[in-house]
Design a protein around this motif. Structure first.
Motif, PDB file in Angstrom:
ATOM      1  N   GLN A  64       0.827  -1.211   0.000  1.00 35.18           N
ATOM      2  CA  GLN A  64       0.000   0.000   0.000  1.00 35.18           C
ATOM      3  C   GLN A  64       0.865   1.266   0.000  1.00 35.18           C
ATOM      4  OE1 GLN A  64      -2.460   0.728   3.457  1.00 35.18           O
ATOM      5  NE2 GLN A  64      -3.777   2.161   2.360  1.00 35.18           N
ATOM      6  N   ILE A  75       0.884   4.022  -3.143  1.00 40.32           N
ATOM      7  CA  ILE A  75       0.557   5.450  -2.966  1.00 40.32           C
ATOM      8  C   ILE A  75       1.797   6.310  -3.218  1.00 40.32           C
ATOM      9  CG2 ILE A  75      -0.217   7.189  -1.310  1.00 40.32           C
ATOM     10  CD1 ILE A  75      -1.862   4.968   0.043  1.00 40.32           C
ATOM     11  N   LYS A 111       0.863   8.141  -6.508  1.00 35.59           N
ATOM     12  CA  LYS A 111       0.313   9.436  -6.073  1.00 35.59           C
ATOM     13  C   LYS A 111       1.413  10.463  -5.831  1.00 35.59           C
ATOM     14  CE  LYS A 111      -3.851   7.675  -5.873  1.00 35.59           C
ATOM     15  NZ  LYS A 111      -4.893   8.035  -6.845  1.00 35.59           N
ATOM     16  N   HIS A 112       2.307  10.175  -4.897  1.00 34.98           N
ATOM     17  CA  HIS A 112       3.325  11.187  -4.566  1.00 34.98           C
ATOM     18  C   HIS A 112       4.287  11.424  -5.735  1.00 34.98           C
ATOM     19  CE1 HIS A 112       2.251  11.708  -0.314  1.00 34.98           C
ATOM     20  NE2 HIS A 112       2.023  10.400  -0.286  1.00 34.98           N
ATOM     21  N   TYR A 125       4.664  14.815  -8.131  1.00 36.69           N
ATOM     22  CA  TYR A 125       5.867  15.611  -8.394  1.00 36.69           C
ATOM     23  C   TYR A 125       6.133  15.710  -9.892  1.00 36.69           C
ATOM     24  CZ  TYR A 125       6.867  15.166  -3.377  1.00 36.69           C
ATOM     25  OH  TYR A 125       6.795  15.226  -2.004  1.00 36.69           O
ATOM     26  N   ASN A 169      11.129  22.103  -5.748  1.00 37.09           N
ATOM     27  CA  ASN A 169      10.422  21.082  -4.968  1.00 37.09           C
ATOM     28  C   ASN A 169      10.029  19.876  -5.828  1.00 37.09           C
ATOM     29  OD1 ASN A 169      10.602  22.664  -2.698  1.00 37.09           O
ATOM     30  ND2 ASN A 169       8.548  23.517  -2.901  1.00 37.09           N
ATOM     31  N   GLY A 192      11.751  16.752  10.497  1.00 36.46           N
ATOM     32  CA  GLY A 192      10.772  17.092   9.476  1.00 36.46           C
ATOM     33  C   GLY A 192      10.926  16.160   8.289  1.00 36.46           C
ATOM     34  N   SER A 193      10.677  16.682   7.096  1.00 35.73           N
ATOM     35  CA  SER A 193      10.715  15.856   5.891  1.00 35.73           C
ATOM     36  C   SER A 193      12.062  15.991   5.194  1.00 35.73           C
ATOM     37  CB  SER A 193       9.629  16.321   4.917  1.00 35.73           C
ATOM     38  OG  SER A 193       8.373  16.300   5.541  1.00 35.73           O
ATOM     39  N   ASN A 240      13.190  18.391   2.891  1.00 36.38           N
ATOM     40  CA  ASN A 240      12.145  18.338   1.856  1.00 36.38           C
ATOM     41  C   ASN A 240      12.596  17.554   0.628  1.00 36.38           C
ATOM     42  OD1 ASN A 240      10.409  19.591   3.574  1.00 36.38           O
ATOM     43  ND2 ASN A 240      10.872  21.648   2.862  1.00 36.38           N
ATOM     44  N   GLN A 241      12.528  18.126  -0.576  1.00 39.16           N
ATOM     45  CA  GLN A 241      12.955  17.366  -1.763  1.00 39.16           C
ATOM     46  C   GLN A 241      14.269  17.897  -2.332  1.00 39.16           C
ATOM     47  OE1 GLN A 241      11.852  14.581  -2.464  1.00 39.16           O
ATOM     48  NE2 GLN A 241       9.758  14.481  -1.672  1.00 39.16           N
ATOM     49  N   TRP A 261      10.596  11.286   4.478  1.00 38.15           N
ATOM     50  CA  TRP A 261       9.284  11.910   4.614  1.00 38.15           C
ATOM     51  C   TRP A 261       8.392  10.882   5.330  1.00 38.15           C
ATOM     52  CZ3 TRP A 261       6.663  16.171   1.712  1.00 38.15           C
ATOM     53  CH2 TRP A 261       7.583  17.061   1.145  1.00 38.15           C
ATOM     54  N   GLU A 262       7.489  11.372   6.157  1.00 37.59           N
ATOM     55  CA  GLU A 262       6.616  10.426   6.855  1.00 37.59           C
ATOM     56  C   GLU A 262       5.790   9.590   5.873  1.00 37.59           C
ATOM     57  OE1 GLU A 262       4.938  13.371   9.550  1.00 37.59           O
ATOM     58  OE2 GLU A 262       5.938  12.416  11.237  1.00 37.59           O
ATOM     59  N   HIS A 263       5.472  10.133   4.698  1.00 39.43           N
ATOM     60  CA  HIS A 263       4.666   9.350   3.751  1.00 39.43           C
ATOM     61  C   HIS A 263       5.395   8.089   3.289  1.00 39.43           C
ATOM     62  CE1 HIS A 263       6.374  12.106   0.358  1.00 39.43           C
ATOM     63  NE2 HIS A 263       6.884  10.917   0.138  1.00 39.43           N
ATOM     64  N   TYR A 269       4.829   5.894   7.085  1.00 40.93           N
ATOM     65  CA  TYR A 269       3.866   6.062   8.175  1.00 40.93           C
ATOM     66  C   TYR A 269       2.798   4.972   8.241  1.00 40.93           C
ATOM     67  CZ  TYR A 269       2.175   8.588  12.154  1.00 40.93           C
ATOM     68  OH  TYR A 269       1.847   8.921  13.444  1.00 40.93           O
ATOM     69  N   LEU A 270       2.344   4.477   7.093  1.00 43.73           N
ATOM     70  CA  LEU A 270       1.272   3.469   7.112  1.00 43.73           C
ATOM     71  C   LEU A 270       1.730   2.192   7.801  1.00 43.73           C
ATOM     72  CD1 LEU A 270      -0.250   3.900   3.538  1.00 43.73           C
ATOM     73  CD2 LEU A 270      -1.071   4.856   5.697  1.00 43.73           C
ATOM     74  N   ASN A 276       8.391  22.845   9.829  1.00 47.19           N
ATOM     75  CA  ASN A 276       8.833  21.958  10.911  1.00 47.19           C
ATOM     76  C   ASN A 276       8.256  22.404  12.252  1.00 47.19           C
ATOM     77  OD1 ASN A 276      10.085  20.429   9.002  1.00 47.19           O
ATOM     78  ND2 ASN A 276      12.108  21.305   9.301  1.00 47.19           N
ATOM     79  N   TRP A 324       2.106  18.360   9.272  1.00 51.25           N
ATOM     80  CA  TRP A 324       3.036  17.231   9.226  1.00 51.25           C
ATOM     81  C   TRP A 324       2.222  16.022   8.733  1.00 51.25           C
ATOM     82  CZ3 TRP A 324       8.037  16.229  11.944  1.00 51.25           C
ATOM     83  CH2 TRP A 324       8.686  17.413  12.331  1.00 51.25           C
ATOM     84  N   GLU A 325       2.836  15.187   7.937  1.00 50.38           N
ATOM     85  CA  GLU A 325       2.068  14.054   7.403  1.00 50.38           C
ATOM     86  C   GLU A 325       1.530  13.156   8.514  1.00 50.38           C
ATOM     87  OE1 GLU A 325       5.118  12.815   4.623  1.00 50.38           O
ATOM     88  OE2 GLU A 325       3.863  13.376   2.912  1.00 50.38           O
TER      89      GLU A 325
END
Lengths: 198, 191
Positions: free
Chosen positions: A22, A26, A30-31, A35, A69, A123-124, A143-144, A165-167, A170-171, B141, B159-160
């Motif tokens: 999954q 995604i 998606k992500h 981009y 980005n 952070g990301s 970030n990116q 990144w949490e994406h 995270y799932l 952040n 935040w995600e």
């Protein structure tokens, strides 16, 4: 010519149990697709349309934040998919292993440093193994951003990258980023990393 | 004195379907708790040990700042949800919203766009400026408006981890649902 979302060289479930289907679906459809589309929109009908992604990133301080980005997101995810494989894991060999030993002491020392860079990026962002004029360095970017960008703190050619990144996790892992980082070592395709090392 | 994780002022399932029980459990019990623990570990034996949270935020950078600000941001975020719907929005705040944004709908739209477009991890804020007018700002952040001498009124965590279990890549859906759980009495009192 517009950039295209690269196809994965393996199925979405191929990296299980380390990265779940999954998340892969995604993350890619998606992500990464987002981009890619946003990058194409950002450069549409401009002189940037015919530049390579490496050329864009190398001069990124001249371009809009949308190109930064989304160009970063387009490149970083492609590299990430490329250096993973269901047949991955283990340790590198040959010239790459020699360079890792020389620059970091040992593979274990390298792994610890890379894990720390990935775990402490607040952070990301991304953790990287970078080739810079024959040396190997570990860095992370927010970030990116990535080490090809002219505005990066540590510049060079990324040969291994981990999305934190949490994406990206995270799932399956939720707040446990260190577990995700540890799992990543089971799917690294060292042949691909060695190819980028050259 | 060590900082403590504040309890949620409502049940973990109280914000469903906007924010799931599952998300709130991780967000409060793991993320918020980790920031509290990290902060306590970082300040022990330092000059910051006996300061209040806002002072630490104003006087530090780096790891201490990140954890202190995230403790403050999450408490502020969790405290603003509840049952007092839009009818509880106070007269003075509504007047200020009209004066600064034209209408409540324009404010909502501008805040939502800011929440959808912040790249990476961060927070969206409705803030009161020293002259009493309102503004909407994005911070990345852990950054928060206190360091800019602005008074936070409302915040959205983008935040995600705040929405990924419920909405995955669809941050705009989270931002849409966000408006349905805001306790406007709490927000009015902040103004």
């Amino acid at each position: 010519m517009a950039f295209e979302l690269p196809k994965l060289a393996y199925d979405y479930n191929a990296l299980e149990p380390y990265i779940d289907a999954q998340t892969m679906e995604i993350h890619h459809s998606k992500h990464h697709a987002g981009y890619t589309n946003n990058l194409n929109n950002a450069i549409k009908d401009s002189e940037l349309e015919n530049k390579s992604i490496e050329d864009l990133l190398g001069n990124i301080s001249n371009y809009s934040v949308a190109v930064r980005n989304n160009g970063g997101g387009f490149y970083n995810h492609k590299l990430f998919w490329d250096i993973m494989s269901p047949k991955g894991g283990g340790e590198p060999s040959g010239d790459l292993l020699n360079a890792i030993d020389k620059n970091f002491g040992s593979f274990v020392d390298f792994k610890n440093l890379f894990n720390k860079a990935a775990a402490t990026r607040f952070g990301s962002g991304w953790a990287w193994l970078v080739k810079q004029e024959g040396k190997l360095l570990i860095t992370s970017t927010p970030n990116q951003d990535n080490p090809l960008m002219d505005l990066a703190e540590v510049k060079g050619t990324p040969i291994l990258g981990l999305d934190v990144w949490e994406h990206a996790y995270y799932l399956k892992y939720q707040n446990k980023r260190p577990d995700y980082i540890e799992a990543f070592w089971n799917v690294i395709d060292w042949d691909q990393v060695a190819k980028r090392f050259g | 004195m060590a900082f403590e994780l504040p309890k949620l002022p409502y049940a973990y399932n109280a914000l469903e379907p906007a924010i799931s029980k599952h998300t709130l459990e991780f967000h409060h019990d793991k993320h918020h708790a980790a920031y509290v623990n990290n902060l306590n570990n970082l300040i022990i034996g330092t000059e910051f040990e006996n300061l209040d949270l806002v002072d630490i935020i104003l006087k530090t950078k780096g790891g201490i700042f990140n954890n202190a600000a995230q403790v403050w941001n999450h408490t502020f975020y969790f405290d603003q949800f509840g049952k007092n719907k839009i009818e509880k929005l106070s007269g003075p705040l509504l007047i200020a919203i009209h004066a600064s944004f034209g209408s409540f709908e324009e404010f909502k739209e501008k805040f939502s766009v800011a929440a959808k477009t912040l790249f990476g991890a961060g927070w969206i804020w409705l803030v009161k400026k020293p002259n009493g007018s309102l503004d909407i700002i994005q911070t990345t952040n852990a950054e928060n408006p206190l360091t800019e001498r602005l008074t936070p009124i409302l915040t959205c965590d983008v935040w995600e981890h705040a929405y990924y279990l419920d909405y995955q890549n669809k941050r705009p859906d989270y931002v849409g649902y966000f408006w349905s759980i805001i306790d406007w009495e709490v927000i009015s009192n902040r103004y």
